[in-house]
Scaffold this motif. Structure first.
Motif, short mmCIF file in Angstrom:
data_model
loop_
_atom_site.label_atom_id
_atom_site.label_comp_id
_atom_site.label_asym_id
_atom_site.label_seq_id
_atom_site.Cartn_x
_atom_site.Cartn_y
_atom_site.Cartn_z
N UNK A 145 0.83 -1.21 0.00
CA UNK A 145 0.00 0.00 0.00
C UNK A 145 0.85 1.24 0.00
N UNK A 146 1.94 1.25 0.75
CA UNK A 146 2.80 2.44 0.83
C UNK A 146 3.46 2.71 -0.52
N UNK A 147 3.89 1.67 -1.23
CA UNK A 147 4.54 1.84 -2.53
C UNK A 147 3.53 2.36 -3.55
N UNK A 148 2.29 1.90 -3.47
CA UNK A 148 1.26 2.37 -4.40
C UNK A 148 0.96 3.83 -4.10
N UNK A 149 0.88 4.22 -2.80
CA UNK A 149 0.59 5.61 -2.44
C UNK A 149 1.72 6.50 -2.91
N UNK A 150 2.96 6.06 -2.79
CA UNK A 150 4.10 6.86 -3.25
C UNK A 150 4.07 7.04 -4.78
N UNK A 151 3.63 6.06 -5.46
CA UNK A 151 3.56 6.16 -6.93
C UNK A 151 2.43 7.09 -7.38
N UNK A 152 1.34 7.08 -6.65
CA UNK A 152 0.19 7.88 -7.08
C UNK A 152 0.25 9.31 -6.56
N UNK A 153 1.00 9.61 -5.56
CA UNK A 153 1.07 10.93 -4.95
C UNK A 153 1.41 12.02 -5.96
N UNK A 154 2.41 11.90 -6.76
CA UNK A 154 2.72 13.00 -7.68
C UNK A 154 1.58 13.23 -8.68
N UNK A 155 0.81 12.26 -8.97
CA UNK A 155 -0.24 12.42 -9.97
C UNK A 155 -1.45 13.14 -9.40
N UNK A 156 -1.71 12.94 -8.12
CA UNK A 156 -2.88 13.56 -7.54
C UNK A 156 -2.56 14.81 -6.73
N UNK A 157 -1.33 15.13 -6.56
CA UNK A 157 -0.94 16.34 -5.82
C UNK A 157 -1.39 17.57 -6.60
N UNK A 158 -1.82 18.58 -5.89
CA UNK A 158 -2.28 19.78 -6.61
C UNK A 158 -1.10 20.42 -7.33
N UNK A 159 -1.43 20.92 -8.45
CA UNK A 159 -0.40 21.56 -9.26
C UNK A 159 -0.05 22.90 -8.62
N UNK A 160 1.17 23.32 -8.75
CA UNK A 160 1.62 24.59 -8.17
C UNK A 160 0.94 25.75 -8.88
N UNK A 161 0.55 26.73 -8.08
CA UNK A 161 -0.08 27.90 -8.74
C UNK A 161 0.98 28.65 -9.57
N UNK A 162 0.53 29.14 -10.67
CA UNK A 162 1.47 29.85 -11.54
C UNK A 162 1.49 31.32 -11.16
N UNK A 163 2.61 32.05 -11.37
CA UNK A 163 2.75 33.48 -11.05
C UNK A 163 2.20 34.31 -12.19
#
Length: 165
Positions: A145-163
């Protein structure tokens, strides 16, 4: 030597002998001093009879030769017709055999294709059956479960706001 050739030779020999006799008789007439018509008639009568006999014999010989020629022609015609019919029959039989061979070749070709396809299918079936029987596949689903969460985290993380805007 054929009968016709034999008859021709015999006729030629007989004619030659008679012509020689006639020639001698004519020569005798030329050299003879004929005193009366009776003497001339007695000398001409054997010559005339010999010439008539020669003519009759020649006519008979020619008729016999013509008859034998017709008979030989008929025999040759019959032999040629027999040979022609035999060749026609042999030709039709050979054609029939060739058709049978062609049909057998097509049938053998179909059997070969059927055998090849059947052999391939049976081989595939046996290989699959033995592979499943001797080494059945094992399915293992172990998820970390931890390896799957680490793999999916970058995909579901909010994108950085642009300036900007």
């Amino acid at each position: 030597m054929s009968k016709t050739e034999t008859m021709k030779r015999l006729a030629a020999a007989s004619n030659t002998a008679r012509l020689t006799e006639l020639g001698q008789g004519i020569e005798t007439l030329r050299t003879a001093k004929i005193a009366s018509a009776d003497q001339l008639a007695s000398m001409l009568e054997p010559l005339a009879q010999a010439m008539a006999a020669l003519t009759d014999e020649t006519r008979e010989t020619m008729a016999a030769i013509a008859q034998q020629g017709r008979e030989q022609g008929d025999q040759l015609k019959t032999q040629m017709e027999t040979a022609s019919s035999a060749w026609s029959k042999a030709s039709s039989e050979a054609q029939h055999v060739a058709q049978n061979l062609d049909a057998a070749a097509r049938q053998a070709e179909g059997r070969q294709y059927t055998l090849a396809v059947t052999t391939g299918l049976m081989t595939a079936l046996l290989v699959s059956a033995f592979w499943l029987w001797l080494a059945p596949p094992t399915v293992q689903n172990h998820l970390d479960a931890k390896a799957v969460a680490d793999l999916l985290r970058p995909e579901i993380a909010p994108a950085k706001p642009s300036r900007g805007k």
